[in-house]
Design an enzyme around this catalytic site. Structure first.
Site, mmCIF file in Angstrom:
data_model
loop_
_atom_site.group_PDB
_atom_site.id
_atom_site.type_symbol
_atom_site.label_atom_id
_atom_site.label_comp_id
_atom_site.label_asym_id
_atom_site.label_seq_id
_atom_site.Cartn_x
_atom_site.Cartn_y
_atom_site.Cartn_z
ATOM 1 C CG HIS A 160 0.503 -3.738 1.907
ATOM 2 N ND1 HIS A 160 0.141 -2.482 2.343
ATOM 3 C CD2 HIS A 160 0.244 -4.593 2.926
ATOM 4 C CE1 HIS A 160 -0.317 -2.569 3.590
ATOM 5 N NE2 HIS A 160 -0.269 -3.840 3.956
ATOM 6 C CB SER A 290 0.899 -5.892 -29.650
ATOM 7 O OG SER A 290 2.209 -5.499 -30.043
#
Length: 485
Positions: A160, A290
């Site tokens: 999870h 970036s």
């Protein structure tokens, strides 16, 4: 006619990025116009050769003329013919006949356009699978080497996306490999299950060929067998309509979509681990992540795989719907759709495998980051072992459980509310109650003691399942993949 995705002026016309930017030259050629039309001409040759061998009045001279012009394709003339006739096969039949005036009368004898169209598609599907299989094997091989190298390296497991029991980096990699091995088996099965459409006529009854051979069923069956063998297939479909069943396309693209799901899961895992700074994909010296943030190291290759894998997974809807709406012996509403989805599925699978190979050849692991995260979570995971050790030293299990519960809650508050380090072990060391096990705490907290049989599972899995599956590809496992973009 231009090949799929190709343009005379790529800066002024749309070109499919699957060809212009991503996929290999080999896969691009497999779905090219030249490969298709060249295969049509070879199929016309196979048919004429087989018909001649079974007694039809076809001369050696006609056969030699066809052989000499298999690749002498005038695409400009064919485009002009198609513009007039609105039929691509007939246009190329006329173009081939211009090259072979002596053989013109016997080219395509008894056949329908699906003889060349569908049989070529099956050849292209087979050849495409044969291009993908060694690529997939190489990815599995690279990841297997990675699993071996890190079989014993403990890492925090997640369920999870919450911290769970420890596993090892190599064992986690084996989960990826297991999915890819399933894909390898499925691709092999799809290739081996492919049959040839053969020579079946306009509705699949072989009526035109039965007429050519004056009712001789044996010769019609032998014609089908001969052409099937010449095309490199062991078997043809016993029954067809005008086309082979479109469920064949569905089966192949379902397997490619499943491969897409496998790659998407693997690359998502890598992206998550990159965020944790535990594992990174290759990052080149001059690579820019970036335009605004120079320090950024984005998992560009894994993101590309996920992006293209989503496209691959959606393409299965095309053959699914096409197979469902084929009326009776056939309709033509499959044609335009199949021109797009079959090529795109293979081209997409091709590039995600090349990219994943590039990733798997340069995965970077940061053991110190992994160890730090383990140390943050391990004290909570070690509580059961500490309780058992205290019981062996004569303590009361319930009383010990309560003591650790209180200390664990205090340590959790430090982590969550104050942003501090997990100090549970320091609290246990400071509590006289736990003095009987203080000398053993370091041993109880050894991360390798929390990974169970993960290293042994890696060794067994690779030896018994992975290495044997790669044996057919031993001669094609070498070389690295360099991405152009």
């Amino acid at each position: 006619m231009a090949s799929p995705g190709a343009c005379e002026d790529p800066q002024s016309h749309y070109c499919s990025p699957l060809v212009s930017r991503y996929a290999s030259k080999e896969m691009g050629f497999n779905f090219s116009q030249r490969k298709k039309v060249g295969t049509w001409r070879r199929l016309w040759l196979y048919l004429a050769q087989a018909e001649k061998s079974l007694g039809l009045p076809i001369t050696d001279e006609q056969i030699k003329e066809m052989e000499a012009n298999l690749d002498n394709i005038d695409f400009k003339i064919a485009a002009e013919e198609e513009k007039k006739l609105r039929h691509d096969v007939t246009a190329h039949l006329h173009t081939f006949a211009r090259c072979c005036p002596k053989a013109a009368a016997i080219i395509h004898l008894g056949a329908t356009s699906c003889y060349v169209g569908d049989n070529t598609d099956l050849i292209v599907l087979r050849d495409g699978l044969n291009l993908l299989l060694p690529k997939l094997a190489r990815v599995i091989g690279r990841l297997a080497d990675f699993a071996v190298a890190h079989a014993d390296l403990p890492t925090l497991g997640f369920t999870h996306y919450q911290p769970a029991q420890l596993t090892t980096v190599g064992k986690r990699c084996c989960l990826w490999i297991q999915d890819l091995c399933m894909d390898l088996r499925n691709l092999e099965r799809a290739r081996d299950d492919l049959r040839f459409r053969g020579v079946k006529g306009s509705t699949g009854t072989q009526a035109s060929f039965l007429q050519l051979f004056e009712g001789d069923h044996r010769k019609v069956e032998e014609l089908d067998r001969l052409v099937t063998a010449k095309a490199g297939f062991k078997q043809s479909y016993t029954v067809t309509g005008q086309t082979y069943s479109r469920k064949v396309d569905l089966e192949v693209l379902s397997i490619l979509a499943s491969l897409g799901a496998s790659v998407h899961k693997i690359c998502t895992d890598i992206r998550l681990l990159a965020n944790l700074k535990e594992i990174e994909e290759p990052f080149e010296k001059d690579q820019v992540s970036s335009s605004a943030m120079p320090s950024k190291r984005k998992p560009m290759r894994s993101e590309r795989c996920c992006s293209l894998a989503r496209h691959l997974m959606t393409l299965v809807l095309d053959p699914l719907q096409t197979a469902a709406v084929q009326w009776l012996e056939r309709t033509l509403d499959d044609s335009a759709n199949r021109r797009v989805c079959l090529a795109e599925a293979f081209l997409t699978a091709d590039i995600i495998l090349s990219t994943l190979q590039n990733i798997s050849e340069g995965l970077i692991v940061y053991p110190k980051v992994i160890d730090r995260r383990i140390r943050q979570e391990l004290p909570f995971m070690a509580t059961e072992k500490i309780i058992m050790a205290m019981v062996k030293a004569g303590g009361d299990r319930q009383h010990c459980h309560e003591k650790i519960r209180v200390l664990a809650q205090q340590a959790a508050a430090v982590v969550k509310q104050e942003g501090g380090e997990n100090d549970l072990i320091a609290r246990i060391r400071a509590d006289p109650y736990f003095s009987p096990i203080h000398p053993h705490l370091d041993g109880l907290l050894d991360p390798s003691s929390f990974t169970g049989r993960a290293p042994q599972q890696v060794a067994k899995f690779l030896k018994e399942e992975v290495r044997p599956a790669l044996i057919p590809y031993r001669s094609k496992m070498g070389g690295k993949t360099e991405l152009t973009l």
